[in-house]
Design an enzyme around this catalytic site. Structure first.
Site, short mmCIF file in Angstrom:
data_model
loop_
_atom_site.label_atom_id
_atom_site.label_comp_id
_atom_site.label_asym_id
_atom_site.label_seq_id
_atom_site.Cartn_x
_atom_site.Cartn_y
_atom_site.Cartn_z
N GLY A 127 0.85 -1.20 0.00
CA GLY A 127 0.00 0.00 0.00
C GLY A 127 0.88 1.25 0.00
N SER B 246 -3.46 -7.50 1.99
CA SER B 246 -2.69 -8.63 1.43
C SER B 246 -2.00 -8.17 0.15
CB SER B 246 -3.60 -9.81 1.06
OG SER B 246 -2.83 -10.84 0.45
N LYS C 200 0.95 -15.09 6.07
CA LYS C 200 0.61 -14.61 7.42
C LYS C 200 -0.61 -13.69 7.42
CE LYS C 200 3.94 -13.50 10.36
NZ LYS C 200 5.19 -12.85 10.83
N GLY D 49 -11.28 -11.48 15.07
CA GLY D 49 -11.37 -11.31 16.53
C GLY D 49 -11.83 -9.90 16.89
N TYR E 249 -0.65 -17.56 -1.86
CA TYR E 249 -1.81 -16.64 -1.90
C TYR E 249 -3.10 -17.45 -1.90
CZ TYR E 249 -4.68 -12.70 -3.62
OH TYR E 249 -5.62 -11.71 -3.80
N THR F 4 -9.14 -6.98 -11.36
CA THR F 4 -9.64 -5.60 -11.33
C THR F 4 -8.51 -4.66 -11.72
OG1 THR F 4 -11.14 -6.27 -9.56
CG2 THR F 4 -10.77 -3.91 -9.82
#
Ligand code: UDP
Length: 309
Positions: free
Chosen positions: A36, A75, A91, A102, A145, A175
């Site tokens: 990102g 991810s 992970k 959670g 993945y 996309t």
């Protein structure tokens, strides 16, 4: 709503942040900035309903105050990225999904998982309906993945059944659009960059493999409708307009008015031969279908790449 978006500084995450803000919601974006980029959300920082937390969701996460929805979009998502970061990819799909579930449970929030057409692997049925179980090589390079996302789906459904959590699973097909990274490595950013710079366009294999590409604004509108629905089972969101990779390369070259040659490179291991979403579930249950055709979406994307390069 007060909404947490993990992977909020990514390509899809940043478009989702924008959409939720536009719809009047409060958005907290969380991202470790591995793939990102702060530039993707820079323009949102002056909105008082927006905030950003730099954090890796594979560790314990906490957000103070209430949350109505939690969207887990963190991810790496490009094959080049998840081959470069195989362990973080496993992970974030496994440990990260557990942590984010959670948090959603604690807040009594709706949980949405960004799943993927990759869970179908190299599919033996085309188009792929949600009922298809897939054809995945667990130990191949893409397994990091595919299996992480398959685990994430299993974890999400277990939380729904065992903890009675409201969940949404969006299976995202290819996309494209503004804010894909130039060095992302996927077909559209590679071909766009190569075409704009008049460099050779690299088609892997003979280019007969197919993909079905969805423009980003259509994708996020489908995601929004799914979140607001009461559908707890997986839903494919994508554009069923299927093209070969060679056709895609030629189309991008034409739109860019480029002088690039098309050259062949080796096909990556386990590269799916065909991919096309069966979107009957989304049409029926969400009353959603894509609006932007491939040529129109690529023209808009081309304008972005031209400005960036
Ligand atoms: N591809 C290609 N040239 C490139 C990048 C990708 O021919 O420079 C091909 C790739 O082998 C695959 C398709 O384009 O068949 C889509 O690849 P992408 O990485 O965009 O995503 P995938 O659908 O494989 O996850």
């Amino acid at each position: 709503m007060r909404v947490l978006i993990t992977g909020g500084a990514g390509f899809l995450g940043s478009h989702l942040c924008e959409l939720f803000l536009r719809e009047g919601h409060t958005v907290i974006a969380m991202d470790n900035l591995l793939t990102g980029r702060i530039e993707n959300i820079d323009h949102l920082f002056n909105n008082e309903r927006f905030s950003f937390v730099k954090q890796d969701v594979t560790n314990f996460i906490h957000v103070s105050g209430s949350l109505d929805a939690v969207l887990h979009f963190a991810s790496p998502a490009s094959p080049v990225d998840y081959l470069r970061w195989p362990i973080p990819t496993l992970k974030v799909g496994a440990l990260g999904t557990h942590k984010v579930l959670g948090l959603a449970k604690d807040k009594k929030a709706v949980f949405m998982l960004a799943s993927t057409s990759e869970i179908y692997g190299d599919p033996q049925v085309n188009p792929q309906p949600e009922s298809y179980w897939g054809h995945v090589n667990t130990i191949g390079p893409r397994g990091v993945y595919d299996e992480a996302k398959r685990f994430a789906e299993a974890m999400t459904m277990a939380s729904h059944r065992y903890h009675k959590m409201p969940v949404r699973i969006v299976r995202i097909f290819n996309t494209y659009g503004e804010r894909m990274r130039i060095e992302d490595g996927r077909a559209v950013p590679n071909f766009m960059t190569q075409a704009v710079k008049n460099r050779p366009i690299t088609v892997y294999g003979d280019g007969s493999q197919t993909r079905s590409l969805c423009y980003v604004s259509d994708l996020v509108s489908g995601i929004y409708k799914l979140l607001l629905s009461d559908v707890n089972t997986p839903v494919n969101i994508g554009n069923p307009e299927e093209v070969t990779v060679l056709e895609l390369a030629e189309l991008i070259r034409r739109i860019s008015r480029s002088k690039s040659k098309i050259v062949r490179k080796p096909l990556p291991v386990d590269d799916p031969k065909q991919r096309c979403p069966d979107i009957r579930v989304a049409r029926k249950l969400l009353r959603w279908s894509p609006k932007v055709g491939l040529e129109e979406g690529l023209k808009r994307t081309h304008a972005y790449f031209q400005a960036m390069l």
